[in-house]
Design a protein around this motif. Structure first.
Motif, PDB file in Angstrom:
ATOM      1  N   SER A 211       0.749  -0.990   0.498  1.00  0.00           N
ATOM      2  CA  SER A 211       0.112  -0.193  -0.124  1.00  0.00           C
ATOM      3  C   SER A 211       0.730   1.061   0.167  1.00  0.00           C
ATOM      4  O   SER A 211       2.283   0.964   0.349  1.00  0.00           O
ATOM      5  N   PHE A 212       0.270   2.619  -0.984  1.00  0.00           N
ATOM      6  CA  PHE A 212       1.127   3.317  -0.829  1.00  0.00           C
ATOM      7  C   PHE A 212       1.055   3.838   1.421  1.00  0.00           C
ATOM      8  O   PHE A 212       2.342   4.557   1.812  1.00  0.00           O
ATOM      9  N   ILE A 213       0.749   3.944   1.720  1.00  0.00           N
ATOM     10  CA  ILE A 213       0.418   4.396   3.054  1.00  0.00           C
ATOM     11  C   ILE A 213       1.544   3.700   3.996  1.00  0.00           C
ATOM     12  O   ILE A 213       1.357   2.239   4.403  1.00  0.00           O
ATOM     13  N   ASN A 214       2.338   4.091   4.224  1.00  0.00           N
ATOM     14  CA  ASN A 214       3.786   3.519   4.559  1.00  0.00           C
ATOM     15  C   ASN A 214       3.072   3.582   6.589  1.00  0.00           C
ATOM     16  O   ASN A 214       2.750   5.222   7.124  1.00  0.00           O
ATOM     17  N   ILE A 305      10.314   2.903  -1.469  1.00  0.00           N
ATOM     18  CA  ILE A 305      10.856   3.990  -0.500  1.00  0.00           C
ATOM     19  C   ILE A 305       9.907   4.864  -0.421  1.00  0.00           C
ATOM     20  O   ILE A 305       9.751   5.669  -2.088  1.00  0.00           O
ATOM     21  N   GLN A 306       9.663   5.951   1.057  1.00  0.00           N
ATOM     22  CA  GLN A 306       8.899   7.644   1.136  1.00  0.00           C
ATOM     23  C   GLN A 306       9.810   8.502   1.459  1.00  0.00           C
ATOM     24  O   GLN A 306      10.728   7.538   2.623  1.00  0.00           O
ATOM     25  N   ILE A 325       8.314   6.533  -4.230  1.00  0.00           N
ATOM     26  CA  ILE A 325       9.093   5.637  -5.571  1.00  0.00           C
ATOM     27  C   ILE A 325       8.927   3.915  -4.957  1.00  0.00           C
ATOM     28  O   ILE A 325       8.970   3.535  -4.449  1.00  0.00           O
ATOM     29  N   SER A 326       7.922   3.362  -6.386  1.00  0.00           N
ATOM     30  CA  SER A 326       7.621   1.687  -6.069  1.00  0.00           C
ATOM     31  C   SER A 326       7.032   1.513  -7.092  1.00  0.00           C
ATOM     32  O   SER A 326       7.439   1.345  -7.960  1.00  0.00           O
ATOM     33  N   ILE A 327       8.052  -0.428  -6.534  1.00  0.00           N
ATOM     34  CA  ILE A 327       8.463  -1.038  -8.006  1.00  0.00           C
ATOM     35  C   ILE A 327       7.596  -2.695  -7.947  1.00  0.00           C
ATOM     36  O   ILE A 327       7.954  -3.045  -6.514  1.00  0.00           O
ATOM     37  N   ASN A 328       6.298  -2.790  -8.035  1.00  0.00           N
ATOM     38  CA  ASN A 328       6.091  -4.025  -7.495  1.00  0.00           C
ATOM     39  C   ASN A 328       5.742  -5.002  -9.278  1.00  0.00           C
ATOM     40  O   ASN A 328       5.237  -4.483  -9.981  1.00  0.00           O
TER      41      ASN A 328
END
Length: 839
Positions: A211-214, A305-306, A325-328
């Protein structure tokens, strides 16, 4: 008495429904008899003078505890939780300020920024109830510590939201959720005033990843399930407003589980002007995916990484940056699958052999900058810009051959349990080459002016969306050497007597290439006022939103649209002996279409699609009381929605496919209750119950259930710990959702085929031991002195090993010419190990 001690007597001796009920009542009874040592909470903030200048050396006291503010006015004070507390602020040259009747939950962090003036002030209304701050606006607040502690296959904010009465999800692999009859696309999500977007192409929960929310970065969490203010955006169902915390000292947190790792670094400059919060996460879902029926070579790896950085130029001006930056990556090479289904007297088995692979990649990038300027004591301004970029690829070539057999259930025969001769045999070929690039740019201004309990808020936002989409996917089905043509193709076939010479076409197929851009201008203004009326505290808010957007693209006719949405809220807290709050809210909520709503089942874009419109009315009551000398809150809400210009859709797993027409109308109504409080002293638990009914009328054919018509919802969150060893903590969440309409083939007419999937039942248990924590000190010679926090534990996902399913595979019986719905089961029981440490 610890509830863990009685779990084993409950889990394996009764049917599943009785287990849930027994477990809940055991929780209540056990907690009421528990007497444990006092737990703590924290109040923190910055003390200012009348000129809004930070005050150093302010003395903050509570009972026998005290603290002083530093040179920047910052203070932090630990108090006893779950009981009324009085806090006093004193400073030479300023009159003292007193907070009375403050109640905080265990481990809660409450931010309070007082202003010390030249006359004494008694703040009798600064009261924190068992459920967090009492918001007349109808906002639900949840402690960040609860978010981080509660177990789940996708632990975090969304995992907690799914335990609220109006929020539902039947997929533990997905972080998406439905609210009061809406779908996944109808929820607003903000992080530090930045609107967050989700990938467009994802079709199953196991592809989603992080999820975007960390949750390690979350400071405050606010959620509204409907009837929210005009300052929030244009969506139909809900708003989730997240604020990331601002570090006040150095800290490093590392956590690791069998599913992945996370590292969060908190840093602050010596003068406290520059602060930074950085988190790196990685996740591997093989543990979850391998517990399903399909055997294969899975490689679902996700990384992000946020970065959240704040720089304070002065007491009036600060700038913050949020980057992500998100790589799934989801790689899947299935081998075999065997699923048994049917009744006790008619057991069938589906065996599937696969060849090929699936390779999907979803990359998202976000850069956002926010400037905040305090014009004066009453007026604050914000300027926000953000750029979101998303690149998605779905490539797959999978051939599957299945056979359908019956299992011999005759106890008198020697081949008991063996499959009978084959009743169904077919081959299916799925191919996809889908690419999508999305760029979304936002430029926004917000402001608020307050004075004497009144506030005027306003905002103006420009949004540019640019989508490049190429979709090529097809499905071929071969049954005993004969290609199965699409349903309703209009061609008669009588093979092998009469040869069929028409061209081969896929059973389902889409080929399209689209280039679409949208320019949107929206704004809001609202007025709110808190006052007294005959000794009763009242609050009201009136406001409106307006928006205008233009859709254009390659080979598309430009189309423009305009909306206007008035909204209002009214709350009253009567001057009664009982602590009650009544709330009424409503208005018009409209949702302009994003790209997915513009594209129909054939991949064709329709720029003429209008915004869906919903009329909301929400009535709520909040009753705070004490039970067993502990704080509790009972919250109830009833709601009604009338929807027009509805864009019908089908829902399969988490994939939504719209008709791209405003040819329906719909309704939704329901009631919800949530009992929240300290069932066990020093902890927060709740019990949720919700009822929903929603239907739609497409092309005036009559009302049928919508794909999100989930009638009954039960959610339980429970926290406990051992009386003699309070460092042993237990976290338990249980969810029961009645089945959703669906599971039918995608080509079927919903008016001819109305079926419901099986009910969703799930329980997740977590147990941990705290070696180092805020309330536990260790020998200075021990290696544990290196840690600020250290806990180790385990989690059991799907505690009862329930077989949940959210989709079906349809196969044909060649003997009886029937089709069977074979459930695609979700994850089974899984053991997870967890360790967390903070330096």
């Amino acid at each position: 008495m610890l509830v863990i001690a009685v779990l084993s007597r409950v889990l394996f001796t009764e049917n599943e429904t009785l287990r849930l009920l027994k477990l809940f009542f055991l929780v209540v009874i056990a907690s009421s008899a528990t007497n444990l040592k006092a737990q703590t909470a924290t109040i923190t903030g910055v003390v200012f003078d009348e000129n809004h200048t930070p005050l150093p050396n302010v003395n903050i006291t509570s009972n026998n505890k005290g603290a002083f503010s530093d040179v920047n006015g910052f203070y932090i004070l630990e108090i006893i939780a779950d009981q009324e507390t009085t806090i006093t602020f004193t400073h030479l040259g300023n009159e003292k300020l007193i907070i009375q009747d403050l109640i905080l939950n265990t481990n809660e962090n409450y931010e309070f920024n007082p202003i010390l003036k030249n006359e004494a002030i008694l703040i009798a209304e600064v009261v924190v109830t068992p459920s967090g701050n009492r918001y007349a606006e109808g906002i639900t607040t949840i402690s960040a510590d609860v978010v981080r502690n509660i177990p789940g296959a996708n632990a975090g904010v969304e995992n907690i939201l799914k335990l609220l009465p109006g929020v539902s999800s039947n997929n533990e692999l997905s972080t998406q959720y439905m609210v009061r009859g809406g779908n996944f696309d109808e929820n607003l999500v903000y992080v530090n005033d930045i609107e967050i977007y989700r990938p467009f192409l994802i079709r199953s929960g196991q592809q989603e990843g992080l999820s975007f929310i960390n949750s390690d970065m979350v400071g405050n969490l606010q959620f509204s399930a409907g009837g929210f203010q005009a300052k929030y955006g244009d969506k139909l169902s809900s708003v989730l407003d997240i604020s990331y915390k601002t570090p006040v000292s150095f800290g490093l947190k590392i956590s690791a589980t069998r599913l992945g790792t996370a590292t969060t670094l908190e840093s602050v400059s010596k003068n406290k002007k520059l602060s930074s919060l950085t988190s790196i996460r990685s996740r591997d879902n093989r543990l979850l995916v391998n517990s399903q029926n399909t055997n294969g070579n899975y490689d679902p790896s996700f990384f992000d990484i946020q970065q959240y950085t704040t720089y304070i130029f002065s007491n009036k001006f600060r700038i913050s940056y949020l980057g992500n930056i998100s790589i799934n990556n989801y790689r899947n090479q299935p081998f075999t699958r065997q699923t048994n289904f049917g009744t006790l007297n008619d057991i069938k088995t589906l065996t599937v052999y696969y060849s090929g692979s699936e390779k999907n990649q979803y990359q998202t990038y976000l850069n956002a900058l926010k400037a905040e300027y305090q014009l004066n004591d009453n007026t604050s301004l914000k300027f926000i810009s953000s750029l979101y970029f998303n690149r998605e690829q779905e490539y797959s070539d999978v051939i599957s051959q299945y056979r359908l057999s019956e299992i011999n259930t005759n106890l008198e025969e020697s081949d008991l349990g063996e499959p009978s001769p084959i009743n169904g045999l077919a081959t299916q070929y799925n191919r996809a080459r889908n690419d999508l690039d999305a760029k979304i740019f936002n430029l926004e201004h917000k402001g608020v002016h307050t004075m004497d309990g009144k506030a005027i808020s306003w905002g103006l936002k420009y949004e540019h969306t640019d989508i490049r989409d190429q979709i090529r996917e097809s499905e071929f089905i071969d049954s005993l050497g004969y290609m199965v043509r699409p349903p309703n193709s209009g061609l008669d076939r009588n093979e092998p007597e009469i040869p069929f010479e028409a061209p081969l076409v896929p059973y389902e197929g889409i080929i399209a290439r689209n280039s679409v851009s949208t320019n949107k201008l929206s704004g809001f203004v609202q007025y709110s006022h808190r006052t007294l009326w005959n000794e009763h505290s009242i609050y009201y808010n009136i406001g409106a939103r307006a928006g205008h957007w233009i859709v254009n693209g390659k080979n598309l006719k430009s189309s423009s649209h305009t909306i206007f949405s008035p909204r209002a809220q009214f709350s009253i807290k009567p001057n009664w002996a009982k602590d009650m709050l009544f709330r009424l809210s409503g208005g018009v909520y409209q949702q302009p279409p994003l790209y997915r709503e513009l594209r129909d089942n054939n991949g064709i874009v329709h720029p003429e699609v209008e915004a869906q419109k919903s009329y909301h009315i929400v009535f709520g009551n909040q009753y705070s009381f004490k039970l067993w000398q502990r704080p509790f809150t009972l919250i109830g809400e009833a709601y009604w929605k009338k929807m027009t210009h509805v864009n019908p859709y089908t829902l399969e797993d988490v994939r939504i496919r719209y008709a791209a027409q405003n040819n329906a109308k719909a309704y939704a109504y329901g009631a919800e209750f949530r009992l929240n409080g300290a069932f066990v002293p020093g902890t927060e638990s709740w019990f949720s119950l919700g009822y929903l009914k929603t239907g739609e009328n497409i092309d005036e054919r009559g009302y049928i259930s919508r794909p999100t018509d989930q009638r009954l919802k039960v959610g339980i969150l429970f926290q406990d710990y051992m009386p003699e060893v309070p460092d042993v903590k237990m976290y338990l969440n249980l969810v029961y959702n009645t089945g959703l309409p669906g599971g039918s083939p995608s080509y079927t007419d919903p008016y001819l085929y109305q079926n419901r999937l099986r009910a969703y039942k799930r329980a997740d248990l977590g147990i941990s031991y705290i070696f180092v924590g805020a309330n536990k000190s260790n020998d200075k010679n021990s290696f544990l002195r290196l840690f600020k926090d250290l806990n180790v534990g385990f989690e059991i996902f799907n505690l009862f090993n329930n077989q949940n399913s959210i989709t079906n595979t349809w196969v044909r019986d060649l003997v009886n010419q029937q089709q069977f719905a074979v459930p695609n089961f979700m994850t089974g029981r899984i053991l997870n190990i967890k360790i967390e440490m903070r330096f």
